[in-house]
Design a protein around this motif. Structure first.
Motif, mmCIF file in Angstrom:
data_model
loop_
_atom_site.group_PDB
_atom_site.id
_atom_site.type_symbol
_atom_site.label_atom_id
_atom_site.label_comp_id
_atom_site.label_asym_id
_atom_site.label_seq_id
_atom_site.Cartn_x
_atom_site.Cartn_y
_atom_site.Cartn_z
ATOM 1 N N ILE A 156 0.828 -1.210 0.000
ATOM 2 C CA ILE A 156 0.000 0.000 0.000
ATOM 3 C C ILE A 156 0.859 1.256 0.000
ATOM 4 O O ILE A 156 0.623 2.203 -0.757
ATOM 5 C CB ILE A 156 -0.939 0.002 1.229
ATOM 6 N N GLU A 157 1.881 1.255 0.853
ATOM 7 C CA GLU A 157 2.735 2.440 0.980
ATOM 8 C C GLU A 157 3.614 2.630 -0.261
ATOM 9 O O GLU A 157 3.775 3.754 -0.746
ATOM 10 C CB GLU A 157 3.595 2.330 2.245
ATOM 11 N N LYS A 158 4.165 1.546 -0.779
ATOM 12 C CA LYS A 158 5.053 1.662 -1.943
ATOM 13 C C LYS A 158 4.314 2.195 -3.164
ATOM 14 O O LYS A 158 4.839 3.038 -3.902
ATOM 15 C CB LYS A 158 5.683 0.307 -2.269
ATOM 16 N N TYR A 159 3.086 1.697 -3.364
ATOM 17 C CA TYR A 159 2.343 2.062 -4.567
ATOM 18 C C TYR A 159 1.235 3.094 -4.312
ATOM 19 O O TYR A 159 0.442 3.385 -5.201
ATOM 20 C CB TYR A 159 1.763 0.801 -5.224
ATOM 21 N N ARG A 160 1.199 3.621 -3.083
ATOM 22 C CA ARG A 160 0.245 4.671 -2.723
ATOM 23 C C ARG A 160 -1.190 4.261 -3.079
ATOM 24 O O ARG A 160 -1.948 5.017 -3.701
ATOM 25 C CB ARG A 160 0.620 5.984 -3.408
ATOM 26 N N ILE A 161 -1.541 3.072 -2.667
ATOM 27 C CA ILE A 161 -2.855 2.512 -2.981
ATOM 28 C C ILE A 161 -3.903 3.084 -2.031
ATOM 29 O O ILE A 161 -3.699 3.114 -0.814
ATOM 30 C CB ILE A 161 -2.815 0.977 -2.870
ATOM 31 N N LYS A 162 -5.007 3.535 -2.583
ATOM 32 C CA LYS A 162 -6.099 4.099 -1.790
ATOM 33 C C LYS A 162 -7.249 3.102 -1.615
ATOM 34 O O LYS A 162 -7.847 3.010 -0.541
ATOM 35 C CB LYS A 162 -6.633 5.376 -2.452
ATOM 36 N N ASN A 163 -7.569 2.383 -2.676
ATOM 37 C CA ASN A 163 -8.675 1.433 -2.630
ATOM 38 C C ASN A 163 -8.194 0.075 -3.121
ATOM 39 O O ASN A 163 -7.585 -0.020 -4.192
ATOM 40 C CB ASN A 163 -9.825 1.897 -3.529
ATOM 41 N N GLU A 179 -6.877 -5.111 8.807
ATOM 42 C CA GLU A 179 -5.958 -4.249 9.545
ATOM 43 C C GLU A 179 -5.472 -3.065 8.708
ATOM 44 O O GLU A 179 -4.943 -2.090 9.241
ATOM 45 C CB GLU A 179 -4.774 -5.063 10.061
ATOM 46 N N ASN A 180 -5.657 -3.184 7.394
ATOM 47 C CA ASN A 180 -5.264 -2.092 6.506
ATOM 48 C C ASN A 180 -6.457 -1.370 5.892
ATOM 49 O O ASN A 180 -6.302 -0.569 4.969
ATOM 50 C CB ASN A 180 -4.356 -2.635 5.394
ATOM 51 N N GLY A 181 -7.652 -1.644 6.412
ATOM 52 C CA GLY A 181 -8.842 -0.961 5.938
ATOM 53 C C GLY A 181 -9.259 -1.357 4.531
ATOM 54 O O GLY A 181 -9.888 -0.572 3.823
#
Length: 219
Positions: A156-163, A179-181
């Motif tokens: 998520i952080e590396k690819y800036r994933i929102k959904n 845990e990551n929504g």
């Protein structure tokens, strides 16, 4: 609309059962040749704990053996798995390629997050040419905690994933999503357990169902 799908590998994309018994039997035959084993391979025990990191696997399968022996068997098992994958003895689950093609055509990003080791995952990706669809494959080896939720957070952080949604067959996948929504999609496949799947947001019986589910996720 969900922009990314994060898939587990074993028991979700790859039919691990196709090579599991073969590779475990090879490994415990080797252990027997070292006079360190004198009964049948604990295949059912492995199936029960499928999805945990390999160090935990060997602690469970060889609780009375030394760390050195566990490490040796882990390395030998990995060799046998890779050899069996590379010789075509494994298989993807039905519809993997069709679903991946659909996702790619519809601008979804695809990632793999697995408790498997890097070399093992690379063997699967290479043999089945999954790189044509998958942006990146992540192994639990890449993080210190051996926690799949942390591995998914890395993606998520590396690819800036929102959904996104996490697709997997075990509780570690479901927890990694929650845990990551993210949306937790449970796969009722070979290694799945009813009590674990009950905690998923959605449960599927076949991967092909994703073609109708994914477009509705964030509506």
């Amino acid at each position: 609309m969900s922009q990314a799908l994060i898939f587990d590998m074993d028991g979700t994309l790859f039919q691990t059962d196709e090579i599991l018994e073969l590779s475990l039997t090879d490994t415990f035959d080797h252990l027997r040749s070292l006079n360190q084993w004198d009964t049948v391979p604990p295949i059912e025990t492995y199936r029960e704990i499928m999805g945990v990191p390999l160090p935990k696997v060997w602690e469970t399968l060889l609780p009375n053996h030394s760390y050195e022996i566990r490490e040796q068997m882990n390395a030998y098992f990995l060799e046998r798995l890779i050899e069996n994958i590379s010789s075509g003895k494994g298989a993807l689950y039905p519809h993997v390629e069709e679903v991946f093609s659909y996702l790619k055509e519809n601008k979804y990003s695809i990632y793999i997050a697995s408790n498997g080791l890097t070399e093992y995952l690379q063997a699967i990706v290479r043999y089945y040419q999954l790189d044509q669809w998958v942006t990146e494959t992540f192994s639990i080896q890449q993080i210190q905690t051996l926690d799949k939720a942390d591995l998914v957070r890395t993606i998520i952080e590396k690819y800036r994933i929102k959904n996104a949604a996490v697709v997997g067959d075990r509780l570690s996948d479901i927890n990694a999503a929650k845990e990551n929504g993210l949306v937790a999609i449970g796969c009722n496949f070979d290694f799945a357990r009813e009590d674990e799947l009950s905690q998923a947001d959605i449960v599927i019986e076949e991967l092909i169902e994703l073609k109708t589910i994914v477009p509705t996720l964030n509506k």
